[in-house]
Each structure stands twice: as structure tokens, then as C-alpha cells.
Design a protein around this motif. Structure first.
Motif, PDB file in Angstrom:
ATOM      1  N   GLU A 113       0.848  -1.192   0.000  1.00 29.49           N
ATOM      2  CA  GLU A 113       0.000   0.000   0.000  1.00 29.49           C
ATOM      3  C   GLU A 113       0.884   1.242   0.000  1.00 29.49           C
ATOM      4  O   GLU A 113       1.979   1.220   0.559  1.00 29.49           O
ATOM      5  CB  GLU A 113      -0.881   0.037   1.253  1.00 29.49           C
ATOM      6  N   GLY A 114       0.408   2.295  -0.634  1.00 31.95           N
ATOM      7  CA  GLY A 114       1.162   3.542  -0.622  1.00 31.95           C
ATOM      8  C   GLY A 114       0.288   4.714  -1.023  1.00 31.95           C
ATOM      9  O   GLY A 114      -0.740   4.543  -1.681  1.00 31.95           O
ATOM     10  N   ASN A 115       0.690   5.904  -0.592  1.00 25.37           N
ATOM     11  CA  ASN A 115       0.004   7.131  -0.992  1.00 25.37           C
ATOM     12  C   ASN A 115       0.989   8.284  -0.877  1.00 25.37           C
ATOM     13  O   ASN A 115       1.923   8.235  -0.080  1.00 25.37           O
ATOM     14  CB  ASN A 115      -1.264   7.372  -0.168  1.00 25.37           C
ATOM     15  N   ASP A 116       0.773   9.307  -1.686  1.00 31.17           N
ATOM     16  CA  ASP A 116       1.659  10.463  -1.652  1.00 31.17           C
ATOM     17  C   ASP A 116       1.072  11.580  -2.499  1.00 31.17           C
ATOM     18  O   ASP A 116       0.147  11.368  -3.280  1.00 31.17           O
ATOM     19  CB  ASP A 116       3.040  10.096  -2.178  1.00 31.17           C
ATOM     20  N   TRP A 117       1.643  12.758  -2.324  1.00 32.36           N
ATOM     21  CA  TRP A 117       1.301  13.930  -3.124  1.00 32.36           C
ATOM     22  C   TRP A 117       2.411  14.194  -4.128  1.00 32.36           C
ATOM     23  O   TRP A 117       3.584  13.972  -3.832  1.00 32.36           O
ATOM     24  CB  TRP A 117       1.148  15.160  -2.228  1.00 32.36           C
ATOM     25  N   GLY A 118       2.042  14.695  -5.310  1.00 28.80           N
ATOM     26  CA  GLY A 118       3.001  15.145  -6.316  1.00 28.80           C
ATOM     27  C   GLY A 118       2.585  16.533  -6.790  1.00 28.80           C
ATOM     28  O   GLY A 118       1.403  16.886  -6.769  1.00 28.80           O
ATOM     29  N   PHE A 119       3.566  17.322  -7.210  1.00 35.10           N
ATOM     30  CA  PHE A 119       3.289  18.706  -7.607  1.00 35.10           C
ATOM     31  C   PHE A 119       3.954  19.008  -8.940  1.00 35.10           C
ATOM     32  O   PHE A 119       4.994  18.448  -9.266  1.00 35.10           O
ATOM     33  CB  PHE A 119       3.792  19.674  -6.527  1.00 35.10           C
ATOM     34  N   GLY A 120       3.349  19.893  -9.706  1.00 32.28           N
ATOM     35  CA  GLY A 120       3.898  20.272 -11.008  1.00 32.28           C
ATOM     36  C   GLY A 120       3.274  21.553 -11.513  1.00 32.28           C
ATOM     37  O   GLY A 120       2.596  22.272 -10.780  1.00 32.28           O
ATOM     38  N   TRP A 121       3.492  21.809 -12.813  1.00 35.37           N
ATOM     39  CA  TRP A 121       2.983  23.028 -13.417  1.00 35.37           C
ATOM     40  C   TRP A 121       2.725  22.777 -14.899  1.00 35.37           C
ATOM     41  O   TRP A 121       3.143  21.777 -15.455  1.00 35.37           O
ATOM     42  CB  TRP A 121       3.954  24.185 -13.222  1.00 35.37           C
ATOM     43  N   ASN A 122       2.028  23.707 -15.529  1.00 36.15           N
ATOM     44  CA  ASN A 122       1.775  23.622 -16.965  1.00 36.15           C
ATOM     45  C   ASN A 122       1.686  25.032 -17.549  1.00 36.15           C
ATOM     46  O   ASN A 122       1.333  25.985 -16.851  1.00 36.15           O
ATOM     47  CB  ASN A 122       0.506  22.826 -17.273  1.00 36.15           C
ATOM     48  N   ILE A 123       2.060  25.138 -18.819  1.00 43.83           N
ATOM     49  CA  ILE A 123       1.943  26.413 -19.532  1.00 43.83           C
ATOM     50  C   ILE A 123       1.290  26.139 -20.882  1.00 43.83           C
ATOM     51  O   ILE A 123       1.313  25.011 -21.380  1.00 43.83           O
ATOM     52  CB  ILE A 123       3.313  27.114 -19.736  1.00 43.83           C
ATOM     53  N   GLY A 124       0.703  27.149 -21.460  1.00 40.31           N
ATOM     54  CA  GLY A 124       0.075  27.009 -22.773  1.00 40.31           C
ATOM     55  C   GLY A 124       0.143  28.309 -23.558  1.00 40.31           C
ATOM     56  O   GLY A 124       0.266  29.396 -22.987  1.00 40.31           O
ATOM     57  N   TYR A 125       0.089  28.165 -24.864  1.00 36.03           N
ATOM     58  CA  TYR A 125       0.112  29.312 -25.767  1.00 36.03           C
ATOM     59  C   TYR A 125      -0.910  29.058 -26.867  1.00 36.03           C
ATOM     60  O   TYR A 125      -1.066  27.937 -27.340  1.00 36.03           O
ATOM     61  CB  TYR A 125       1.511  29.482 -26.377  1.00 36.03           C
ATOM     62  N   MET A 126      -1.623  30.105 -27.296  1.00 30.20           N
ATOM     63  CA  MET A 126      -2.583  29.972 -28.379  1.00 30.20           C
ATOM     64  C   MET A 126      -2.385  31.126 -29.361  1.00 30.20           C
ATOM     65  O   MET A 126      -2.248  32.286 -28.958  1.00 30.20           O
ATOM     66  CB  MET A 126      -4.024  29.997 -27.855  1.00 30.20           C
ATOM     67  N   PHE A 127      -2.354  30.751 -30.642  1.00 26.01           N
ATOM     68  CA  PHE A 127      -2.276  31.729 -31.716  1.00 26.01           C
ATOM     69  C   PHE A 127      -3.524  31.574 -32.566  1.00 26.01           C
ATOM     70  O   PHE A 127      -3.837  30.479 -33.032  1.00 26.01           O
ATOM     71  CB  PHE A 127      -1.027  31.502 -32.572  1.00 26.01           C
ATOM     72  N   GLN A 128      -4.260  32.643 -32.782  1.00 29.87           N
ATOM     73  CA  GLN A 128      -5.471  32.593 -33.584  1.00 29.87           C
ATOM     74  C   GLN A 128      -5.141  33.156 -34.964  1.00 29.87           C
ATOM     75  O   GLN A 128      -4.881  34.352 -35.130  1.00 29.87           O
ATOM     76  CB  GLN A 128      -6.606  33.395 -32.941  1.00 29.87           C
ATOM     77  N   LEU A 129      -5.134  32.244 -35.989  1.00 29.04           N
ATOM     78  CA  LEU A 129      -4.786  32.617 -37.352  1.00 29.04           C
ATOM     79  C   LEU A 129      -5.831  33.566 -37.943  1.00 29.04           C
ATOM     80  O   LEU A 129      -5.495  34.568 -38.573  1.00 29.04           O
ATOM     81  CB  LEU A 129      -4.651  31.361 -38.214  1.00 29.04           C
ATOM     82  N   ASN A 130      -7.096  33.204 -37.761  1.00 29.28           N
ATOM     83  CA  ASN A 130      -8.191  34.079 -38.194  1.00 29.28           C
ATOM     84  C   ASN A 130      -9.373  33.820 -37.256  1.00 29.28           C
ATOM     85  O   ASN A 130      -9.214  33.167 -36.238  1.00 29.28           O
ATOM     86  CB  ASN A 130      -8.534  33.847 -39.675  1.00 29.28           C
ATOM     87  N   GLU A 131     -10.550  34.279 -37.592  1.00 28.65           N
ATOM     88  CA  GLU A 131     -11.692  34.166 -36.682  1.00 28.65           C
ATOM     89  C   GLU A 131     -12.183  32.741 -36.476  1.00 28.65           C
ATOM     90  O   GLU A 131     -12.882  32.475 -35.504  1.00 28.65           O
ATOM     91  CB  GLU A 131     -12.841  35.053 -37.191  1.00 28.65           C
ATOM     92  N   VAL A 132     -11.839  31.798 -37.377  1.00 29.16           N
ATOM     93  CA  VAL A 132     -12.342  30.438 -37.248  1.00 29.16           C
ATOM     94  C   VAL A 132     -11.252  29.404 -36.943  1.00 29.16           C
ATOM     95  O   VAL A 132     -11.565  28.270 -36.685  1.00 29.16           O
ATOM     96  CB  VAL A 132     -13.118  30.003 -38.522  1.00 29.16           C
ATOM     97  N   MET A 133      -9.978  29.783 -36.994  1.00 30.82           N
ATOM     98  CA  MET A 133      -8.906  28.801 -36.766  1.00 30.82           C
ATOM     99  C   MET A 133      -7.986  29.226 -35.631  1.00 30.82           C
ATOM    100  O   MET A 133      -7.456  30.321 -35.627  1.00 30.82           O
ATOM    101  CB  MET A 133      -8.074  28.634 -38.047  1.00 30.82           C
TER     102      MET A 133
END
Length: 137
Positions: A113-133
Motif C-alpha cells: 500500500e502507498g500514498n503520496d502527493w506530487g506537484f507540477g505546473w503547466n503552460i500554454g500558448y494559443m495563436f489565432q490565425l483568423n476568426e475560425v482557426m
């Protein structure tokens, strides 16, 4: 978001030495925030905290383990030869056969049996080419 898995194959299935049962529970907390730089560029950031709780069981071939230990200790001596002659057996397979013939054998159960906590992070970027993409979302 909670996730989990639970399996129990029982004591007699062929793969019991690899896995008998598993019970896994997980909770992931991931607050995040995003920013729109202009009409085309956005980025975001988040932190993660994940808790895991697991119980694993597998069977262990107790007879073979005891036979190996006896062989490494010099073997076993008894009336195992022709006509009941006293001999010393040092081969683990022969020792295991004698043990099984004498009613000593079977499987053991390994329970972890075992249990523990883990921690991390995330980043994101978005580029909108035009109004639909959208790109890189």
C-alpha cells in the motif's frame, strides 16, 4: 478531478504472480489562469497538485522461495534416496518436489500500500490565425 481503477483477478488465475489485484485512486487539482495579449496571442499558466492512493497485491510462489533458500543453505538431508537411503538434496527443483510431496507448498500473498502527493505546473500558448482557426491550443 478524481480518477481510479480497481481490478481483482482472484487467487487462481495464471498471471497471479504478476498481478492479483490493484486499487488505484487519484485526485488532481489544477488551478490555472490565462491572459489575452491581443486579438491573436494568448498564454496561460497553472499549478498541479495530485494525490495518489494505491493498493497492489500479487501472489508469491512460497515453495520455490523456500527451496531456493534451503539449497543456498546447503540443502536438505533425509530419506530421499533409493530404498529410503539418506541423501542430501541441493537442487532447488528436487527440494521443492520433496516439499510438495510432503504437503508443504502453495502461494504467499504480497500486499503493498502507498500514498503520496506530487506537484507540477503547466503552460500554454494559443495563436489565432483568423476568426475560425486556432493554432497551438
Amino acid at each position: 478531478m478524481p480518477y481510479g481503477a480497481k481490478l481483482d483477478y482472484g487467487f487462481d488465475w495464471a498471471g497471479r504472480y504478476a498481478l492479483k489485484s490493484v486499487n488505484l485512486q487519484s485526485l488532481n487539482i489544477n488551478p490555472s489562469i490565462s491572459f489575452k495579449l491581443d486579438d491573436r496571442h494568448s498564454f496561460g499558466f497553472g499549478v498541479s497538485a495530485q494525490y495518489m492512493d494505491a493498493t497492489l497485491e500479487q501472489m508469491a510462489d512460497a515453495t520455490s522461495g523456500l527451496a531456493l533458500k534451503a539449497a543456498k543453505a546447503g540443502g536438505i538431508t533425509g530419506p530421499f534416496g533409493p530404498g529410503g537411503a539418506t541423501v542430501t538434496l541441493t537442487d532447488p527443483a528436487q527440494i521443492a518436489a520433496v516439499m510438495r510431496a510432503g504437503g508443504v507448498g502453495g502461494d504467499g500473498l504480497a500486499h503493498v500500500e502507498g500514498n503520496d502527493w506530487g506537484f507540477g505546473w503547466n503552460i500554454g500558448y494559443m495563436f489565432q490565425l483568423n476568426e475560425v482557426m486556432d493554432w497551438l491550443t
